[in-house]
Enzyme design. Sequence first.
Site, PDB file in Angstrom:
ATOM      1  N   ASP A 132      13.426  -8.696 -25.742  1.00 51.33           N
ATOM      2  CA  ASP A 132      12.624  -8.398 -24.551  1.00 51.33           C
ATOM      3  C   ASP A 132      11.885  -9.647 -24.074  1.00 51.33           C
ATOM      4  O   ASP A 132      10.833  -9.570 -23.473  1.00 51.33           O
ATOM      5  CB  ASP A 132      11.639  -7.256 -24.832  1.00 51.33           C
ATOM      6  N   GLU A 133      12.473 -10.797 -24.367  1.00 50.30           N
ATOM      7  CA  GLU A 133      11.842 -12.076 -24.020  1.00 50.30           C
ATOM      8  C   GLU A 133      12.674 -12.835 -22.995  1.00 50.30           C
ATOM      9  O   GLU A 133      13.892 -12.938 -23.121  1.00 50.30           O
ATOM     10  CB  GLU A 133      11.689 -12.945 -25.274  1.00 50.30           C
TER      11      GLU A 133
END
Length: 189
Positions: A132-133
């Site tokens: 989720d980066e």
Amino acid sequence: GPGSSPPAAPHRIWVSARWSYLDPADPQRSSVLVSFTDITEQHNAHQRLIYQATHDLVTGLPNRARMVALISDGITGDERRLGAALFIDMDKFKIVNDALGHHAGDTVLQIAAQRLSRTLRPDDVVGRVGGDEFVALLTAPIERAEVDDLVNQLHAALAEPIPIAGESSRAKTVYAHISASIGIVMVAS
């Protein structure tokens, strides 16, 4: 006229050419034999492999390896200098993934990627570097106030609820709400 199909789009093929003298002992007067081989399929497969090696399959954004290469080029390259880097970490992504499933998680990542891409300036690049980066590379010149303004726009774009379709046609749409923590690194010019 009516019922006729539109003209076919131009089709590009790739060929490999080989040539040789028919009479190698007398190259000045010899005829030349030229042969062409259609290598379109190999070329396209090679391009697909390059794309897959450098892009995230869920979002279509550049992946970690590609972003590292861009950062390296941005610091040492001449044409586009790196002005700042934004490190963007989705705050509530695990909750969405756990509560709604991986399909919903993929949808959230895809929509977040689209929103990040369209909010940045045309020469900026955003990539997915982890679950989720994301990392956004902002081209120079850019002032800190412009970066802060862009970060505010990114927060606003991500804050819009994301519709997630239910598993069946009768299931109602639910909305995922996400936010992000965004770290800023300014690159000295």
